[in-house]
Design a protein around this motif. Structure first.
Motif, mmCIF file in Angstrom:
data_model
loop_
_atom_site.group_PDB
_atom_site.id
_atom_site.type_symbol
_atom_site.label_atom_id
_atom_site.label_comp_id
_atom_site.label_asym_id
_atom_site.label_seq_id
_atom_site.Cartn_x
_atom_site.Cartn_y
_atom_site.Cartn_z
ATOM 1 N N ARG A 11 0.711 -1.189 0.004
ATOM 2 C CA ARG A 11 0.007 0.054 0.212
ATOM 3 C C ARG A 11 0.906 1.273 0.037
ATOM 4 N N LYS A 51 2.480 -3.311 10.453
ATOM 5 C CA LYS A 51 2.422 -3.345 9.050
ATOM 6 C C LYS A 51 3.216 -2.406 8.458
ATOM 7 N N VAL A 52 3.243 -2.414 6.900
ATOM 8 C CA VAL A 52 3.462 -1.127 6.192
ATOM 9 C C VAL A 52 2.346 -0.483 5.374
ATOM 10 N N GLU A 64 -1.614 4.626 8.332
ATOM 11 C CA GLU A 64 -2.652 4.227 7.601
ATOM 12 C C GLU A 64 -2.424 4.720 6.146
ATOM 13 N N GLU A 101 -10.169 1.042 0.574
ATOM 14 C CA GLU A 101 -9.459 0.455 1.549
ATOM 15 C C GLU A 101 -10.255 -0.523 2.398
ATOM 16 N N ASN A 113 -2.389 -12.685 3.212
ATOM 17 C CA ASN A 113 -2.179 -13.036 4.800
ATOM 18 C C ASN A 113 -2.401 -14.502 4.882
HETATM 19 N N1 LIG Z 1 -5.108 -0.321 6.399
HETATM 20 C C1 LIG Z 1 -3.842 -0.231 6.326
HETATM 21 C C2 LIG Z 1 -3.491 -1.885 5.933
HETATM 22 C C3 LIG Z 1 -2.273 -1.867 5.919
HETATM 23 C C4 LIG Z 1 -1.531 -3.365 5.349
HETATM 24 O O1 LIG Z 1 -2.482 -4.452 5.511
HETATM 25 N N2 LIG Z 1 -0.557 -3.356 4.922
HETATM 26 C C5 LIG Z 1 0.097 -4.751 4.433
HETATM 27 C C6 LIG Z 1 0.933 -4.583 3.331
HETATM 28 S S1 LIG Z 1 0.041 -3.732 1.978
HETATM 29 C C7 LIG Z 1 0.951 -5.412 5.466
HETATM 30 O O2 LIG Z 1 1.779 -4.970 6.160
HETATM 31 N N3 LIG Z 1 0.697 -6.642 5.866
HETATM 32 C C8 LIG Z 1 1.288 -7.584 6.662
HETATM 33 C C9 LIG Z 1 0.484 -8.227 7.793
HETATM 34 O O3 LIG Z 1 -0.687 -7.873 7.831
HETATM 35 O O4 LIG Z 1 1.285 -9.021 8.335
HETATM 36 C C10 LIG Z 1 -3.530 0.718 5.522
HETATM 37 O O5 LIG Z 1 -4.082 1.085 4.410
HETATM 38 O O6 LIG Z 1 -2.358 1.061 5.355
#
Ligand SMILES: N[C@@H](CCC(=O)N[C@@H](CS)C(=O)NCC(=O)O)C(=O)O
Length: 202
Positions: A11, A51-52, A64, A101, A113
């Protein structure tokens, strides 16, 4: 300067795409996407759920992607890529940004995931197919919205197309189905933008 903590394909692309569209200076800092790295206290201090992306602007830290997009528009956009606030078009703009989102990317993220968190013996194709069906309802909703226009809001390219474009990018990677006509043409149109191409190359 804006610092965007980035992992290719994730994202953070939304935020980099927006900066590229607006011609803003930013620094993209590529980080490790392993669970071990993200769950270290140092990263949890940046993003409390590990997360990123993360973005900083001076001493402000955001975790976010949609909030990053709205912050950048508010502080550096000078009215570009969003409708005038408190108008009907702005309400629709907010709706598509949130939809991208909260509703559209959600099942797609869970597919990723599921595949990453579980070894193959524990992965469920039934669960994955159910998540793909949920994402497909969103594909159809966007397709219908684009039946008589080129962009989601006021028929002009806005950050709602950036938010949604990233979710469509996930569809192309994780749902092995051909996009319907309108959304297919839309994806071709927005993914041909030089700013998206530059973001993808980061
Ligand atoms: N709602 C958050 C979602 C963040 C998200 O799910 N990022 C993913 C990568 S796109 C992540 O870090 N996933 C790793 C995990 O959930 O373990 C946003 O828009 O920043």
């Amino acid at each position: 300067m804006l610092k965007i903590y980035h992992v290719p394909g994730t994202r953070s692309l939304r935020v980099i795409w927006l900066c590229e569209e607006l011609g803003l200076d930013y620094e993209a800092i590529t980080v490790d996407f392993s669970t071990e790295w993200r769950m270290r206290p140092e990263w949890l201090a940046m993003n409390p759920v590990g997360k990123v992306p993360v973005m900083t602007d001076g001493d402000l830290k955001l975790f976010e992607s949609g909030a990053m997009v709205q912050y950048i528009l508010g502080h550096y956009g000078n009215g570009r890529l969003e409708p005038v606030h408190n108008t009907r078009d702005h309400a629709l703009f907010l709706q598509w940004c949130w939809f991208a989102e909260a509703t559209f990317a959600r099942p797609l993220g869970e597919i990723v995931n599921h595949r990453r968190a579980l070894d193959e013996a524990h992965q469920s194709e039934v669960a994955i197919s159910e998540m793909q069906d949920r994402a497909w309802l969103c594909v159809k909703a966007v397709d219908e919205a684009l039946a008589s226009c080129d962009y989601l809001v006021a028929n002009e390219f806005t950050a709602a197309d950036i938010m949604t474009g990233y979710s469509i990018f996930l569809v192309t990677r994780f749902v092995p189905r051909e996009l319907p006509t309108h959304i297919g043409a839309y994806w071709e149109r927005i993914s041909a933008r030089p700013a998206w191409q530059r973001a993808l190359a980061q």
